[in-house]
Design an enzyme around this catalytic site. Structure first.
Site, PDB file in Angstrom:
ATOM      1  N   LYS A 180       8.545   4.108   4.597  1.00  0.00           N
ATOM      2  CA  LYS A 180       8.136   3.301   5.757  1.00  0.00           C
ATOM      3  C   LYS A 180       6.983   2.430   5.283  1.00  0.00           C
ATOM      4  CE  LYS A 180       5.647   2.665   8.977  1.00  0.00           C
ATOM      5  NZ  LYS A 180       4.894   1.409   9.191  1.00  0.00           N
ATOM      6  N   GLU A 255      -3.648   9.721   0.046  1.00  0.00           N
ATOM      7  CA  GLU A 255      -4.671   8.905  -0.611  1.00  0.00           C
ATOM      8  C   GLU A 255      -5.321   8.091   0.491  1.00  0.00           C
ATOM      9  OE1 GLU A 255      -5.319   9.422  -3.612  1.00  0.00           O
ATOM     10  OE2 GLU A 255      -3.490  10.222  -4.476  1.00  0.00           O
ATOM     11  N   CYS A 289      -8.809   0.687  -1.578  1.00  0.00           N
ATOM     12  CA  CYS A 289      -9.404   1.987  -1.254  1.00  0.00           C
ATOM     13  C   CYS A 289     -10.541   2.306  -2.217  1.00  0.00           C
ATOM     14  CB  CYS A 289      -8.329   3.067  -1.273  1.00  0.00           C
ATOM     15  SG  CYS A 289      -7.284   3.010  -2.729  1.00  0.00           S
ATOM     16  N   GLU A 390     -15.814   2.731   6.084  1.00  0.00           N
ATOM     17  CA  GLU A 390     -15.012   1.855   5.232  1.00  0.00           C
ATOM     18  C   GLU A 390     -14.765   0.522   5.941  1.00  0.00           C
ATOM     19  OE1 GLU A 390     -10.784   2.846   4.391  1.00  0.00           O
ATOM     20  OE2 GLU A 390     -11.306   2.459   2.301  1.00  0.00           O
TER      21      GLU A 390
HETATM   22  P1  NAI Z   1      -3.082   2.716   8.585  1.00  0.00           P
HETATM   23  O1  NAI Z   1      -3.611   3.841   7.795  1.00  0.00           O
HETATM   24  O2  NAI Z   1      -3.058   2.870  10.060  1.00  0.00           O
HETATM   25  O3  NAI Z   1      -1.589   2.353   8.130  1.00  0.00           O
HETATM   26  C1  NAI Z   1      -1.016   2.800   6.929  1.00  0.00           C
HETATM   27  C2  NAI Z   1       0.456   3.118   7.163  1.00  0.00           C
HETATM   28  O4  NAI Z   1       0.551   4.158   8.134  1.00  0.00           O
HETATM   29  C3  NAI Z   1       1.265   1.946   7.736  1.00  0.00           C
HETATM   30  O5  NAI Z   1       2.560   1.974   7.176  1.00  0.00           O
HETATM   31  C4  NAI Z   1       1.331   2.276   9.211  1.00  0.00           C
HETATM   32  O6  NAI Z   1       2.436   1.727   9.861  1.00  0.00           O
HETATM   33  C5  NAI Z   1       1.440   3.777   9.169  1.00  0.00           C
HETATM   34  N1  NAI Z   1       1.011   4.426  10.405  1.00  0.00           N
HETATM   35  C6  NAI Z   1       0.049   4.041  11.257  1.00  0.00           C
HETATM   36  N2  NAI Z   1      -0.046   4.904  12.280  1.00  0.00           N
HETATM   37  C7  NAI Z   1       0.882   5.860  12.079  1.00  0.00           C
HETATM   38  C8  NAI Z   1       1.295   7.016  12.794  1.00  0.00           C
HETATM   39  N3  NAI Z   1       0.703   7.373  13.923  1.00  0.00           N
HETATM   40  N4  NAI Z   1       2.294   7.766  12.284  1.00  0.00           N
HETATM   41  C9  NAI Z   1       2.900   7.427  11.136  1.00  0.00           C
HETATM   42  N5  NAI Z   1       2.564   6.336  10.430  1.00  0.00           N
HETATM   43  C10 NAI Z   1       1.567   5.570  10.882  1.00  0.00           C
HETATM   44  O7  NAI Z   1      -3.866   1.419   8.151  1.00  0.00           O
HETATM   45  P2  NAI Z   1      -3.997   0.004   8.881  1.00  0.00           P
HETATM   46  O8  NAI Z   1      -4.024   0.125  10.366  1.00  0.00           O
HETATM   47  O9  NAI Z   1      -2.971  -0.868   8.335  1.00  0.00           O
HETATM   48  O10 NAI Z   1      -5.441  -0.409   8.384  1.00  0.00           O
HETATM   49  C11 NAI Z   1      -6.568   0.153   9.037  1.00  0.00           C
HETATM   50  C12 NAI Z   1      -7.624   0.552   8.067  1.00  0.00           C
HETATM   51  O11 NAI Z   1      -7.130   1.488   7.135  1.00  0.00           O
HETATM   52  C13 NAI Z   1      -8.142  -0.561   7.198  1.00  0.00           C
HETATM   53  O12 NAI Z   1      -9.106  -1.278   7.865  1.00  0.00           O
HETATM   54  C14 NAI Z   1      -8.694   0.196   6.016  1.00  0.00           C
HETATM   55  O13 NAI Z   1     -10.005   0.614   6.303  1.00  0.00           O
HETATM   56  C15 NAI Z   1      -7.791   1.388   5.912  1.00  0.00           C
HETATM   57  N6  NAI Z   1      -6.779   1.257   4.857  1.00  0.00           N
HETATM   58  C16 NAI Z   1      -6.924   1.997   3.729  1.00  0.00           C
HETATM   59  C17 NAI Z   1      -6.004   1.877   2.719  1.00  0.00           C
HETATM   60  C18 NAI Z   1      -6.144   2.650   1.455  1.00  0.00           C
HETATM   61  O14 NAI Z   1      -5.562   2.264   0.446  1.00  0.00           O
HETATM   62  N7  NAI Z   1      -6.857   3.759   1.446  1.00  0.00           N
HETATM   63  C19 NAI Z   1      -4.881   0.962   2.807  1.00  0.00           C
HETATM   64  C20 NAI Z   1      -4.790   0.248   4.053  1.00  0.00           C
HETATM   65  C21 NAI Z   1      -5.728   0.405   5.024  1.00  0.00           C
END
Ligand code: NAI
Ligand code: MG
Length: 497
Positions: A180, A255, A289, A390
């Site tokens: 996904k 991660e 990250c 973050e």
């Molecule tokens: P997110 O962590 O919400 O999304 C990552 C993935 O999880 C996406 O594919 C999203 O559709 C999925 N997802 C979201 N809610 C879910 C749920 N309830 N159940 C299952 N899957 C779910 O990240 P988002 O909203 O894109 O970005 C928000 C913040 O996350 C950013 O501002 C940043 O701080 C952090 N982030 C950290 C990353 C890393 O590499 N550690 C990568 C992207 C974002």
């Protein structure tokens, strides 16, 4: 907004290109133009279930379970060759959808092939053992078997690379997979499925469902046939997924985010340290990250170092991420853009001083894209929100320290523990800092280096499990102990053997 010029994608389930059960789509934007460029199927629970069922079928019947490990490895290496051949096109899709620099993404998509070569090579070297068991007339051995259907939930910052870290070992281990991707960057995973098809993976071994986290991601996590969830993203979403996975007693690897310290001592090679600090926070527009978002600088060189840093950061060329000389591209999506500007306002409210940037970028070369000026805050104290949370953007907090002990105390005083940088020419200091920092990765006199050969992952709230390196294939395997009796007679059945 939704019109015929948009590229129209389908999901990939059971080896077929399909629409969402609902028939609905949503647009995906190009962060440089701020305009939609593709239509992505808006999947839901029915699509998640269909994909898991396809993965389960592929796991239990057909060609995949019959393939020996050498042949699985050969498929992965063929996929590696196809990635090498198509890496530029994959990078273009990534840039169009997430706005990161083509210079970075093209290197990343080319390098990504190494994960498939490496785990392809490892596939037939996973050996069980014969145990010198302490019972008479008994032969005992172990087998390492796949877990089953693995769900992979991927973020938008480095979509294909972060998928490779999970997919290569999971397939080498013999699992089947449902991916996904992020709703902001779904196109590259779908383009990548063309290479999965071409490599000759049997239908259903790898599937992609697209859509929003709550609509299709959560049903995937909750599906009873999913054995493991591999996730990269924010700690809050990670926590939600961990809780849902716990209900099904599923395995997870996560991660998550970071607030990594990049620590500069007065004995460092300062020109190199300046470049290292810049690469830690302004490369990828800070959307990584491992961003070195806290600069810890020794008091004795604070002013001089900040001047040097600002002077170089000021020269960063912003603009079209496809241009090879662009150094800072747009932010990937509007919520992230707003979040970064929100944190800039928070930092100002907390009394930090923006010595560089501190606002959205309105340079002509930034067009209508979502650009934020590279921003450096001084006067930050480690208890401020700007030092603890973050941001995931080009925003650096500068915090002074007086000695090693204080650098360690400040460096470790966050909930995260993904990475840390240390800049020093003193060898004793390099080793002791590497030992005392609570982080899954410590870089000394370098920053932002990763490899398929070396384990990557977080301490504390930055994650669970590791990716890359030999041992991590066991995160996609389970161990079976097999007992075979060679006794001619079954002994007393009323006592344990
Ligand atoms: P997110 O962590 O919400 O999304 C990552 C993935 O999880 C996406 O594919 C999203 O559709 C999925 N997802 C979201 N809610 C879910 C749920 N309830 N159940 C299952 N899957 C779910 O990240 P988002 O909203 O894109 O970005 C928000 C913040 O996350 C950013 O501002 C940043 O701080 C952090 N982030 C950290 C990353 C890393 O590499 N550690 C990568 C992207 C974002
Ligand atoms: Mg997009």
């Amino acid at each position: 907004m939704i019109n015929d010029t948009l590229q129209h994608y389908r999901m990939f389930i059971g080896g077929e290109w399909v629409e969402a059960a609902s028939g609905e789509h949503f647009p995906s934007d190009n962060p440089y133009t701020g305009q939609p460029w593709a239509l992505i199927p808006r999947g839901g629970a029915a699509d998640a279930a269909r994909a898991v069922e396809a993965a389960h079928q592929a796991l239990t019947r057909g060609e995949w379970p019959k393939l020996n490990a050498t042949k699985r490895g050969a498929l992965l290496r063929k996929l590696g060759d196809l990635i090498t051949e198509h890496s530029k096109a994959l990078a273009e899709t990534e840039v169009r959808d997430n706005g990161k620099l083509y210079a970075e993404m093209s290197a990343q998509t080319a390098y990504m092939a190494q994960w498939y070569y490496y785990f392809g090579g490892l596939a037939d070297k996973i050996e069980g053992s014969v145990i010198p068991i302490d019972k008479p007339d008994t032969f005992n051995y172990t087998r390492h078997e796949p877990l089953g259907v693995v769900a992979m939930i991927i973020p938008w910052n480095s979509p294909l690379l972060l998928l490779a870290w999970k997919l290569a070992p999971a397939l080498a281990a013999g699992n089947t997979v449902v991916v996904k991707p992020s709703e902001y960057t779904s196109a590259s995973a779908l383009e990548f499925m063309k290479l999965i098809e071409q490599a000759g993976f049997p239908p259903g071994v790898v599937n992609v469902v697209t859509g929003f986290g709550a609509e299709v991601g959560m049903p995937l996590v909750e599906h009873p046939r999913v054995a493991k969830v591999a996730f990269t993203g924010s700690d809050t979403t990670g926590q939600r997924i961990y809780e849902a996975a716990a209900k099904g007693l599923k395995r997870v690897s996560m991660e998550l985010g970071g607030k990594s310290p990049n620590i500069v001592f007065d004995d460092a090679h300062l020109d190199n340290a300046v470049k290292g600090v810049i690469s830690g926070i302004f490369a990828a527009t800070g959307q990584t990250c491992i961003a070195g978002s806290r600069l810890l600088v020794q008091q004795s060189i604070h002013d001089r170092f900040v001047d040097q840093l600002v002077a170089l950061a000021k020269t960063a060329k912003m603009g079209n991420p496809m241009n090879l000389d662009t150094q800072v591209g747009p932010v990937t999506n509007p919520p992230q853009f707003e979040k970064i500007l929100g944190y800039i306002a928070i930092a100002k409210g907390e009394g930090a001083t923006a010595v560089l940037g501190g606002e959205r970028a309105s340079r002509p070369e930034c067009g209508n894209g979502w650009f934020v000026e590279p921003t450096i805050f001084t006067g930050v104290n480690n208890s401020m929100r700007i030092a603890q949370e973050e941001v995931f953007g080009p925003v650096l907090s500068v915090i002074p320290f007086k000695d090693e002990d204080e650098a360690i105390a400040i460096g470790n005083d966050v909930v995260f523990g993904l990475a840390a940088g240390v800049w020093t020419q003193n060898m004793r200091r390099a080793f002791t800092m590497a030992e005392r920092l609570q982080a899954g990765t410590v870089w000394v006199n370098t920053y932002r280096a990763v490899s398929y050969l070396s384990p990557f992952g977080g301490y504390k709230r930055s994650g669970i499990g590791r990716e890359s390196g030999q041992d991590m294939i066991y995160e996609y395997l389970q161990t079976k102990s097999v007992w075979i009796s060679t006794a001619s007679e079954v002994p007393n059945p009323f006592v344990m053997r």
